[in-house]
Design a protein around this motif. Structure first.
Motif, PDB file in Angstrom:
ATOM      1  N   TYR A  95      34.111  60.582  56.216  1.00 22.61           N
ATOM      2  CA  TYR A  95      35.560  60.501  56.432  1.00 22.61           C
ATOM      3  C   TYR A  95      35.956  59.132  56.994  1.00 22.61           C
ATOM      4  CZ  TYR A  95      36.349  65.486  55.497  1.00 22.61           C
ATOM      5  OH  TYR A  95      36.462  66.727  54.902  1.00 22.61           O
ATOM      6  N   ALA A  96      35.095  58.571  57.852  1.00 24.98           N
ATOM      7  CA  ALA A  96      35.390  57.244  58.406  1.00 24.98           C
ATOM      8  C   ALA A  96      35.407  56.193  57.301  1.00 24.98           C
ATOM      9  CB  ALA A  96      34.369  56.888  59.480  1.00 24.98           C
ATOM     10  N   ASP A  97      34.489  56.313  56.340  1.00 20.88           N
ATOM     11  CA  ASP A  97      34.510  55.402  55.189  1.00 20.88           C
ATOM     12  C   ASP A  97      35.841  55.498  54.439  1.00 20.88           C
ATOM     13  OD1 ASP A  97      31.936  54.500  55.656  1.00 20.88           O
ATOM     14  OD2 ASP A  97      31.004  55.791  54.142  1.00 20.88           O
ATOM     15  N   CYS A  98      36.364  56.715  54.320  1.00 23.39           N
ATOM     16  CA  CYS A  98      37.654  56.915  53.638  1.00 23.39           C
ATOM     17  C   CYS A  98      38.773  56.225  54.409  1.00 23.39           C
ATOM     18  CB  CYS A  98      37.956  58.406  53.492  1.00 23.39           C
ATOM     19  SG  CYS A  98      36.873  59.284  52.342  1.00 23.39           S
ATOM     20  N   ALA A  99      38.744  56.341  55.730  1.00 19.66           N
ATOM     21  CA  ALA A  99      39.774  55.689  56.548  1.00 19.66           C
ATOM     22  C   ALA A  99      39.746  54.180  56.347  1.00 19.66           C
ATOM     23  CB  ALA A  99      39.562  56.041  58.019  1.00 19.66           C
ATOM     24  N   ARG A 100      38.539  53.624  56.305  1.00 20.02           N
ATOM     25  CA  ARG A 100      38.423  52.168  56.133  1.00 20.02           C
ATOM     26  C   ARG A 100      38.873  51.745  54.740  1.00 20.02           C
ATOM     27  NH1 ARG A 100      33.193  53.566  58.877  1.00 20.02           N
ATOM     28  NH2 ARG A 100      33.639  53.254  61.110  1.00 20.02           N
ATOM     29  N   ALA A 101      38.526  52.541  53.718  1.00 15.90           N
ATOM     30  CA  ALA A 101      38.948  52.206  52.352  1.00 15.90           C
ATOM     31  C   ALA A 101      40.462  52.262  52.210  1.00 15.90           C
ATOM     32  CB  ALA A 101      38.284  53.149  51.353  1.00 15.90           C
ATOM     33  N   SER A 111      41.739  51.591  59.102  1.00 20.24           N
ATOM     34  CA  SER A 111      40.723  51.333  60.120  1.00 20.24           C
ATOM     35  C   SER A 111      39.847  50.200  59.607  1.00 20.24           C
ATOM     36  CB  SER A 111      39.880  52.596  60.364  1.00 20.24           C
ATOM     37  OG  SER A 111      38.864  52.354  61.323  1.00 20.24           O
ATOM     38  N   ASP A 112      39.173  49.493  60.515  1.00 19.92           N
ATOM     39  CA  ASP A 112      38.259  48.440  60.062  1.00 19.92           C
ATOM     40  C   ASP A 112      36.867  48.687  60.626  1.00 19.92           C
ATOM     41  OD1 ASP A 112      38.058  47.233  62.694  1.00 19.92           O
ATOM     42  OD2 ASP A 112      40.018  46.315  62.337  1.00 19.92           O
ATOM     43  N   HIS A 113      35.943  47.855  60.212  1.00 21.69           N
ATOM     44  CA  HIS A 113      34.541  48.094  60.537  1.00 21.69           C
ATOM     45  C   HIS A 113      34.213  47.810  61.999  1.00 21.69           C
ATOM     46  CE1 HIS A 113      33.097  49.088  56.506  1.00 21.69           C
ATOM     47  NE2 HIS A 113      33.985  48.218  56.066  1.00 21.69           N
ATOM     48  N   SER A 114      35.140  47.226  62.733  1.00 18.19           N
ATOM     49  CA  SER A 114      34.901  47.011  64.162  1.00 18.19           C
ATOM     50  C   SER A 114      35.097  48.296  64.963  1.00 18.19           C
ATOM     51  CB  SER A 114      35.852  45.922  64.693  1.00 18.19           C
ATOM     52  OG  SER A 114      37.206  46.375  64.665  1.00 18.19           O
ATOM     53  N   GLU A 115      35.734  49.288  64.356  1.00 21.48           N
ATOM     54  CA  GLU A 115      35.993  50.555  65.041  1.00 21.48           C
ATOM     55  C   GLU A 115      34.869  51.548  64.775  1.00 21.48           C
ATOM     56  OE1 GLU A 115      40.823  50.829  65.234  1.00 21.48           O
ATOM     57  OE2 GLU A 115      39.870  51.475  63.367  1.00 21.48           O
ATOM     58  N   SER A 116      34.638  52.433  65.729  1.00 25.21           N
ATOM     59  CA  SER A 116      33.621  53.468  65.565  1.00 25.21           C
ATOM     60  C   SER A 116      34.103  54.516  64.569  1.00 25.21           C
ATOM     61  CB  SER A 116      33.349  54.151  66.915  1.00 25.21           C
ATOM     62  OG  SER A 116      34.492  54.889  67.320  1.00 25.21           O
ATOM     63  N   ASP A 117      33.168  55.348  64.105  1.00 29.34           N
ATOM     64  CA  ASP A 117      33.555  56.435  63.199  1.00 29.34           C
ATOM     65  C   ASP A 117      34.579  57.344  63.857  1.00 29.34           C
ATOM     66  OD1 ASP A 117      31.842  55.415  61.329  1.00 29.34           O
ATOM     67  OD2 ASP A 117      30.354  57.029  61.466  1.00 29.34           O
TER      68      ASP A 117
END
Length: 396
Positions: A299-305, A309-315
């Motif tokens: 789900y975190a990958d979906c948020a980033r896509a 959200s960006d990769h500096s944030e935790s899942d």
């Protein structure tokens, strides 16, 4: 482990792609097609445009325009009869998901007979019906690139999922210019439908490396553009991104699966006549929140896509942003609750058990990272009613 990937034989993508229709028909050997569409496509002049393109190469195409939103077995009967009575050698499906889904069913029933329940999942319908050239006019269902169709059995108020290579269009024409006149409500519903396809394909246990890439690419297109397309339908950049995102999301879930949102959505459409994309939109925030604990990284990958959200944030941070975004998106795009849609509470309560039964029977809930118990699904449906329920859907 290998995975079978299914796609249309031909895809023509871009503005004015419809002009390539004669070439596509010639490549397939189709000389007498039937156009499957709806009355709105006739009124908007889209059918005339297709017929004009075909007349340039001396092809006259008959029209079946009696398809309806959320197609039913009775709504396609006349189309099936027309196909059986004529020697058509192909179908041109023009419109949103409903005409395309209708054409898929007409293609199989018109050639092999029977009733739609005969073809219900888990049967795999791999017979070759009449070839379908799908021309979507909304950016949402992805039906032009999938091996699925959904037809309602009115006698049982059940949406029947039908699956197999026989329902895959042989060609798809992805022309975003056809979406420029789509109204905001339909833009919102179909756009969130496409987003749901991509998210569910990515979190499904049936996913694979190929479907993952299609899903993430779809989310990268949909996330930055869905609000723009909703507020300004004349924005060509946003419309093009949403159209391609919809097709990629369709490819993703066709080669992975959908999950709990779709499983719970179909009974809502069958009983209360809520458009499919809209019922998905009603469910998506709550079902996402319910499932995150079982697949937080996905789900975190979906948020980033999606770009929220960006990769500096935790899942955990990404997933908190995802839930907040989905809820705020529904508000911005004016997605109603079932209560606001006009469903009566007594009718809803009386049908919850049956809706749960149908949802589980579809098989889609079993593709969710977190599979609900019957009690949890009842809670999730209850949350859907007015958006203010206090049912407990926290991680168990």
């Amino acid at each position: 482990m290998s995975h079978s990937i299914l796609l249309p034989r031909t895809m023509e993508i871009g503005r004015d792609a419809c002009q390539k229709l004669p070439e596509i028909l010639a490549s397939l050997g189709v000389k007498k097609p039937l156009i499957i569409t709806d009355e709105m496509m006739v009124k908007l002049g889209y059918v005339d445009n297709v017929q004009t393109i075909l007349k340039k190469v001396n092809i006259t195409a008959d029209v079946f325009s009696d398809t309806v939103p959320e197609p039913t077995e009775s709504s396609i009967e006349a189309g099936v009869s027309q196909v059986k009575a004529q020697d058509y050698d192909g179908l041109i499906a023009l419109g949103g998901g409903s005409p395309i889904d209708s054409a898929k069913a007409i293609s199989i029933l018109g050639k092999f007979g029977g009733v739609i329940r005969d073809y219900k999942f888990p049967r795999q319908v791999d017979e070759t019906g009449l070839p379908i050239i799908a021309i979507p006019t909304t950016a949402g269902t992805g039906s032009e690139v999938t091996r699925f169709t959904i037809i309602t059995d009115e006698a049982n108020n059940e949406k029947l999922l039908c699956v197999g290579m026989g329902f895959m269009p042989i060609a798809a024409i992805i022309d975003y210019s056809l979406t420029m006149s789509v109204p905001p409500r339909t833009t919102a519903d179909t756009g969130i439908d496409a987003m749901t396809h991509a998210i569910e394909a990515y979190i499904s246990p049936k996913r694979n490396a190929y479907s993952d890439q299609q899903a993430l690419a779809a989310l990268r297109l949909i996330g930055p553009n869905i609000q723009t397309a909703y507020h300004n339908g004349k924005d060509e950049i946003a419309r093009e991104a949403m159209m391609l995102g919809s097709t990629l999301a369709g490819i993703a879930f066709c080669n992975s699966s959908v999950a709990l949102v779709h499983g719970m959505s179909r009974p809502i459409g069958a009983f209360f006549h809520v458009p499919h994309g809209l019922s998905n939109a009603m469910l998506l925030p709550t079902i996402t929140e319910f499932g995150i604990s079982s697949a937080p990284d996905r789900y975190a990958d979906c948020a980033r896509a999606l770009g929220i959200s960006d990769h500096s944030e935790s899942d955990d941070q990404a997933n908190a942003s995802l839930v907040k975004y989905l809820k705020s998106l529904n508000k911005e795009l004016q997605v109603p609750t079932l209560a606001e849609f006009g469903v009566q509470k007594a009718d809803f309560d009386a049908l919850i058990d049956t809706m749960c039964e149908q949802a589980f029977a579809s098989g889609s809930p079993n593709n969710n990272p977190r599979i609900p118990s019957l009690e949890e699904m009842i809670q999730l449906y209850t949350l859907l009613w007015d958006g203010h329920s206090t049912a407990d859907v926290s991680p168990s």
